[in-house]
Design a protein around this motif. Structure first.
Motif, PDB file in Angstrom:
ATOM      1  N   PRO A   1       0.826  -1.218   0.000  1.00 40.08           N
ATOM      2  CA  PRO A   1       0.000   0.000   0.000  1.00 40.08           C
ATOM      3  C   PRO A   1       0.858   1.265   0.000  1.00 40.08           C
ATOM      4  O   PRO A   1       1.980   1.291   0.517  1.00 40.08           O
ATOM      5  CB  PRO A   1      -0.808  -0.111   1.296  1.00 40.08           C
ATOM      6  N   GLU A   2       0.306   2.327  -0.584  1.00 37.42           N
ATOM      7  CA  GLU A   2       0.988   3.624  -0.534  1.00 37.42           C
ATOM      8  C   GLU A   2       0.993   4.181   0.874  1.00 37.42           C
ATOM      9  O   GLU A   2       1.944   4.857   1.275  1.00 37.42           O
ATOM     10  CB  GLU A   2       0.311   4.606  -1.485  1.00 37.42           C
ATOM     11  N   ARG A   3      -0.068   3.930   1.616  1.00 40.70           N
ATOM     12  CA  ARG A   3      -0.119   4.387   3.020  1.00 40.70           C
ATOM     13  C   ARG A   3       0.830   3.525   3.835  1.00 40.70           C
ATOM     14  O   ARG A   3       0.655   2.318   3.960  1.00 40.70           O
ATOM     15  CB  ARG A   3      -1.539   4.285   3.567  1.00 40.70           C
ATOM     16  N   ARG A   4       1.822   4.132   4.428  1.00 43.10           N
ATOM     17  CA  ARG A   4       2.922   3.401   5.030  1.00 43.10           C
ATOM     18  C   ARG A   4       2.519   2.611   6.267  1.00 43.10           C
ATOM     19  O   ARG A   4       3.214   1.662   6.671  1.00 43.10           O
ATOM     20  CB  ARG A   4       4.075   4.346   5.374  1.00 43.10           C
ATOM     21  N   ARG A   5       1.424   2.942   6.902  1.00 43.49           N
ATOM     22  CA  ARG A   5       0.984   2.214   8.091  1.00 43.49           C
ATOM     23  C   ARG A   5      -0.052   1.132   7.767  1.00 43.49           C
ATOM     24  O   ARG A   5      -0.528   0.448   8.663  1.00 43.49           O
ATOM     25  CB  ARG A   5       0.420   3.180   9.128  1.00 43.49           C
ATOM     26  N   GLN A   6      -0.416   1.007   6.520  1.00 38.96           N
ATOM     27  CA  GLN A   6      -1.402   0.002   6.132  1.00 38.96           C
ATOM     28  C   GLN A   6      -0.709  -1.327   5.908  1.00 38.96           C
ATOM     29  O   GLN A   6       0.256  -1.431   5.155  1.00 38.96           O
ATOM     30  CB  GLN A   6      -2.140   0.440   4.861  1.00 38.96           C
ATOM     31  N   ILE A   7      -1.210  -2.369   6.573  1.00 40.91           N
ATOM     32  CA  ILE A   7      -0.566  -3.672   6.475  1.00 40.91           C
ATOM     33  C   ILE A   7      -1.036  -4.412   5.226  1.00 40.91           C
ATOM     34  O   ILE A   7      -2.038  -4.046   4.597  1.00 40.91           O
ATOM     35  CB  ILE A   7      -0.824  -4.543   7.725  1.00 40.91           C
ATOM     36  N   TYR A   8      -0.316  -5.439   4.884  1.00 37.37           N
ATOM     37  CA  TYR A   8      -0.650  -6.314   3.768  1.00 37.37           C
ATOM     38  C   TYR A   8      -0.047  -7.676   4.065  1.00 37.37           C
ATOM     39  O   TYR A   8       0.809  -7.821   4.944  1.00 37.37           O
ATOM     40  CB  TYR A   8      -0.096  -5.759   2.448  1.00 37.37           C
ATOM     41  N   ASP A   9      -0.487  -8.674   3.350  1.00 42.06           N
ATOM     42  CA  ASP A   9       0.009 -10.039   3.535  1.00 42.06           C
ATOM     43  C   ASP A   9       1.135 -10.289   2.539  1.00 42.06           C
ATOM     44  O   ASP A   9       0.929 -10.242   1.325  1.00 42.06           O
ATOM     45  CB  ASP A   9      -1.124 -11.035   3.312  1.00 42.06           C
ATOM     46  N   VAL A  10       2.330 -10.566   3.037  1.00 42.95           N
ATOM     47  CA  VAL A  10       3.478 -10.756   2.145  1.00 42.95           C
ATOM     48  C   VAL A  10       3.296 -11.988   1.258  1.00 42.95           C
ATOM     49  O   VAL A  10       3.943 -12.107   0.212  1.00 42.95           O
ATOM     50  CB  VAL A  10       4.783 -10.849   2.956  1.00 42.95           C
ATOM     51  N   ARG A  11       2.402 -12.891   1.640  1.00 40.36           N
ATOM     52  CA  ARG A  11       2.152 -14.059   0.796  1.00 40.36           C
ATOM     53  C   ARG A  11       1.581 -13.647  -0.557  1.00 40.36           C
ATOM     54  O   ARG A  11       1.723 -14.377  -1.536  1.00 40.36           O
ATOM     55  CB  ARG A  11       1.211 -15.032   1.502  1.00 40.36           C
ATOM     56  N   LEU A  12       0.939 -12.478  -0.620  1.00 39.90           N
ATOM     57  CA  LEU A  12       0.463 -11.972  -1.909  1.00 39.90           C
ATOM     58  C   LEU A  12       1.643 -11.642  -2.819  1.00 39.90           C
ATOM     59  O   LEU A  12       1.578 -11.817  -4.040  1.00 39.90           O
ATOM     60  CB  LEU A  12      -0.412 -10.738  -1.702  1.00 39.90           C
ATOM     61  N   VAL A  13       2.725 -11.159  -2.218  1.00 40.85           N
ATOM     62  CA  VAL A  13       3.931 -10.882  -2.996  1.00 40.85           C
ATOM     63  C   VAL A  13       4.509 -12.189  -3.532  1.00 40.85           C
ATOM     64  O   VAL A  13       4.856 -12.298  -4.716  1.00 40.85           O
ATOM     65  CB  VAL A  13       4.971 -10.127  -2.152  1.00 40.85           C
ATOM     66  N   LEU A  14       4.601 -13.193  -2.669  1.00 48.33           N
ATOM     67  CA  LEU A  14       5.155 -14.470  -3.098  1.00 48.33           C
ATOM     68  C   LEU A  14       4.314 -15.070  -4.224  1.00 48.33           C
ATOM     69  O   LEU A  14       4.859 -15.575  -5.220  1.00 48.33           O
ATOM     70  CB  LEU A  14       5.230 -15.453  -1.926  1.00 48.33           C
ATOM     71  N   GLY A  15       3.002 -15.015  -4.080  1.00 45.93           N
ATOM     72  CA  GLY A  15       2.139 -15.594  -5.082  1.00 45.93           C
ATOM     73  C   GLY A  15       2.234 -14.897  -6.427  1.00 45.93           C
ATOM     74  O   GLY A  15       2.045 -15.518  -7.475  1.00 45.93           O
ATOM     75  N   GLY A  16       2.531 -13.595  -6.412  1.00 43.91           N
ATOM     76  CA  GLY A  16       2.610 -12.842  -7.654  1.00 43.91           C
ATOM     77  C   GLY A  16       3.993 -12.775  -8.263  1.00 43.91           C
ATOM     78  O   GLY A  16       4.138 -12.538  -9.461  1.00 43.91           O
ATOM     79  N   LEU A  17       5.024 -13.003  -7.444  1.00 40.46           N
ATOM     80  CA  LEU A  17       6.398 -12.811  -7.903  1.00 40.46           C
ATOM     81  C   LEU A  17       6.972 -14.053  -8.578  1.00 40.46           C
ATOM     82  O   LEU A  17       7.694 -13.962  -9.570  1.00 40.46           O
ATOM     83  CB  LEU A  17       7.272 -12.406  -6.714  1.00 40.46           C
ATOM     84  N   PHE A  18       6.674 -15.227  -8.040  1.00 47.64           N
ATOM     85  CA  PHE A  18       7.317 -16.454  -8.496  1.00 47.64           C
ATOM     86  C   PHE A  18       6.446 -17.198  -9.511  1.00 47.64           C
ATOM     87  O   PHE A  18       5.289 -16.837  -9.743  1.00 47.64           O
ATOM     88  CB  PHE A  18       7.647 -17.336  -7.293  1.00 47.64           C
ATOM     89  N   ASP A  19       7.017 -18.219 -10.117  1.00 50.57           N
ATOM     90  CA  ASP A  19       6.272 -19.022 -11.089  1.00 50.57           C
ATOM     91  C   ASP A  19       4.945 -19.474 -10.480  1.00 50.57           C
ATOM     92  O   ASP A  19       4.864 -19.765  -9.275  1.00 50.57           O
ATOM     93  CB  ASP A  19       7.083 -20.261 -11.488  1.00 50.57           C
ATOM     94  N   GLU A  20       3.932 -19.557 -11.309  1.00 53.29           N
ATOM     95  CA  GLU A  20       2.609 -19.940 -10.815  1.00 53.29           C
ATOM     96  C   GLU A  20       2.659 -21.315 -10.143  1.00 53.29           C
ATOM     97  O   GLU A  20       3.299 -22.248 -10.630  1.00 53.29           O
ATOM     98  CB  GLU A  20       1.599 -19.965 -11.965  1.00 53.29           C
ATOM     99  N   ASP A  21       1.982 -21.412  -8.994  1.00 51.78           N
ATOM    100  CA  ASP A  21       1.861 -22.668  -8.236  1.00 51.78           C
ATOM    101  C   ASP A  21       3.208 -23.245  -7.823  1.00 51.78           C
ATOM    102  O   ASP A  21       3.340 -24.464  -7.648  1.00 51.78           O
ATOM    103  CB  ASP A  21       1.086 -23.717  -9.054  1.00 51.78           C
ATOM    104  N   SER A  22       4.201 -22.383  -7.655  1.00 51.76           N
ATOM    105  CA  SER A  22       5.532 -22.893  -7.323  1.00 51.76           C
ATOM    106  C   SER A  22       5.932 -22.636  -5.879  1.00 51.76           C
ATOM    107  O   SER A  22       7.015 -23.055  -5.467  1.00 51.76           O
ATOM    108  CB  SER A  22       6.589 -22.271  -8.241  1.00 51.76           C
ATOM    109  N   VAL A  23       5.099 -21.958  -5.096  1.00 49.32           N
ATOM    110  CA  VAL A  23       5.483 -21.590  -3.733  1.00 49.32           C
ATOM    111  C   VAL A  23       5.045 -22.675  -2.757  1.00 49.32           C
ATOM    112  O   VAL A  23       3.864 -23.030  -2.699  1.00 49.32           O
ATOM    113  CB  VAL A  23       4.870 -20.237  -3.329  1.00 49.32           C
ATOM    114  N   LEU A  24       5.988 -23.210  -2.003  1.00 46.00           N
ATOM    115  CA  LEU A  24       5.704 -24.186  -0.952  1.00 46.00           C
ATOM    116  C   LEU A  24       6.197 -23.605   0.369  1.00 46.00           C
ATOM    117  O   LEU A  24       7.393 -23.564   0.637  1.00 46.00           O
ATOM    118  CB  LEU A  24       6.399 -25.515  -1.244  1.00 46.00           C
TER     119      LEU A  24
END
Length: 528
Positions: A283-306
């Motif tokens: 998020p642009e708002r620096r105090r707003q949290i997010y789930d880092v698993r969304l980063v993993l799911g979007g960054l790496f090959d599809e269905d490759s995160v264990l």
């Protein structure tokens, strides 16, 4: 000259000695143990042989020691032991998993509750030595009740000179070790399980260094097996890496885990998510949290995160993943837990995972978003000084390539720990646009650094205005763009370009762990 085979004689019928061999082997197969198999299935469980058949490629399993039986002839007849204790309660041998040879072994709970007998100890020793000599991964189904007191044919006092635990533990860091617990896994069986790189456990599992009999014998109370170490306990405390529904899911998880150590996938099997979506996760708002698993799911090959050890150390995410079909390890801060601060459990989780990747030639990527290490009197009661230091000691001694991407916050010693000890230690340290940096949390730094100036301002509103203005200036000074301008990080990048940086961690000359000359690179992978 070899005489010709008499085809008529060969077809007259099977030789008696061959028939005897065949019949003896058939005694140990599931087809000959109908009542026990039915009971097993009624409990929703598969047999040892069914699990191994699902694990290894069809037609590749070579079984060792199938004709063994329990060392109890002073108590029971040989015929009864042959019929009731086939393979002495341990089915094991060599097979292939997705084309790669391995050692596969399973305690047989239908034989004396999967206990460890004198002869199946010897069989384990034999297989462990083969794994060492040929650098073969080991998959162990560890269900069972530990040492077996009923074996009386061999003269022993306590049996503490058995070699199995030493031989198995020596494999740590040499070959991948996968342990599977379903049902009850106690005492010696649990000791072997705990030596494994990864522990996979089913929902009905109960794991403990002592079973109900040992607990009661020690005067510690009376418990049912399911009360000793149920999955909810062992997943939350870090014993279990992968929590699965049942035996079938456990086998699938074991296969998937081992696939990350088998080298690159074919290009045709690789699917890449739309990298532009990464731009909107933090998020642009620096105090707003997010789930880092969304980063993993979007960054790496599809269905490759264990993800491993998800139930433990919630502030750190450790996972195996792929980029263009090539495996790597990922250590990421998780902002919803303590704002991403690293606590003792998170540090242990990260440190142990770093060892695992280093031992088996997997590059490491750190995804940093942390305000630093967790501090304060309560934190110090968890021995943070020592636990946090593990990340520095192990990170500084990694031999595999590593890189760091700062997703947002990069503060203090915690951020340095997410980069092997400092931002110049990895092959690259880059940041996303929302990144911010500082030697410590900036609000705290301003309060400390300007204490006298702020105390001298009598008007509380003016004091707060000056404080906020100073903090804002500090944030502007610590922005990623400014860090890059002063050369303290390598660049600030478009999140959609992250994979280009990650690709630099791989080389066409990278060796696989089984190709490494000599023995181990690391003495072992820490059990914790």
């Amino acid at each position: 000259m070899v005489p010709p085979l008499d085809s008529d004689a060969a077809n007259d019928g099977e030789r008696a000695d061959l028939q005897a061999v065949r019949e003896r082997h058939e005694i140990g197969l599931d087809a000959a143990r109908g009542e026990a198999v039915v009971k097993r299935h009624e409990h929703g469980r598969r047999t040892a042989r069914e699990n191994l058949a699902d694990l290894v490629d069809e037609g590749t399993f070579v079984e060792y020691g199938p004709l063994l039986f329990a060392a109890q002839e002073r108590r029971r007849s040989r015929d009864e032991l042959i019929a009731r204790t086939p393979a002495d309660g341990l089915v094991g041998g060599l097979g292939e998993i997705e084309g790669r040879r391995c050692v596969a072994m399973s305690y047989d709970y239908m034989v004396l509750a999967g206990t460890q007998g004198m002869r199946n100890h010897a069989k384990k020793d034999r297989l462990f030595e083969l794994a060492q000599r040929r650098k073969l991964p080991v998959v162990l189904f560890a269900e069972g009740g530990g040492g077996r007191p009923g074996d009386v044919d061999m003269p022993i006092v306590a049996g503490l000179d058995c070699r199995a635990f030493n031989l198995f533990a020596r494999l740590s860091g040499l070959v991948p070790l996968v342990g599977i617990a379903s049902g009850n896994c106690f005492a010696g069986n649990a000791a072997l399980l705990g030596c494994c790189d990864v522990v996979i456990a089913t929902e009905d599992s109960s794991i403990g260094m002592g079973g109900p009999a040992m607990i009661e014998g020690g005067g510690l109370g009376v418990y049912e097996p399911a009360e000793v170490g149920p999955i909810d306990v062992q997943h939350a405390n870090g014993v279990v890496d992968l929590r699965v529904a049942d035996d079938r899911a456990a086998v699938a998880a074991a296969k998937r885990y081992l696939s990350y150590f088998d080298g690159p996938l074919p290009a045709d099997d690789v699917r890449v998510p739309d990298q532009r979506r990464l731009r909107d996760i933090v998020p642009e708002r620096r105090r707003q949290i997010y789930d880092v698993r969304l980063v993993l799911g979007g960054l790496f090959d599809e269905d490759s995160v264990l993800e491993l050890r998800r139930g433990f150390g919630a502030g750190i995410v450790t996972a195996l993943a792929r980029v263009d079909g090539r495996s790597l390890g990922v250590v990421a801060n998780q902002p919803p837990h303590l704002g991403g601060a690293i606590d003792a459990d998170g540090a242990d989780k990260a440190a142990r995972f770093m060892q695992l990747c280093d031992a088996f030639e997997l590059p490491l990527l750190f995804l940093c978003d942390t305000p630093g290490f967790m501090v304060g009197p309560a934190a110090e009661q968890t021995a943070t000084v020592r636990h946090f230091a593990r990340m520095f000691v192990i990170g500084a001694n990694l031999t595999v390539p590593s890189g760091t991407i700062v997703l947002r916050k990069g503060y203090g010693l915690g951020a340095q720990a997410m980069a092997g000890g400092g931002f110049k230690a990895p092959l690259f340290t880059v940041a996303w646009p929302a990144s911010e940096f500082g030697g410590m949390g900036l609000e705290g730094a301003v309060r400390l650094g300007m204490r006298r100036e702020l105390e001298a301002i009598e008007d509380p509103d003016e004091r707060e205005r000056v404080f906020q203005a100073t903090v804002a200036a500090a944030y502007e000074h610590g922005r990623g763009l400014n860090m890059a301008a002063y050369g303290e990080i390598d660049d600030v990048i478009d999140p959609a370009d992250s994979r280009r940086w990650i690709a630099t961690l791989f080389s066409d000359t990278d060796s696989q762990w089984w190709q490494r000359p000599g023995g181990k690179k690391r003495p072992y992978v820490d059990a914790w």
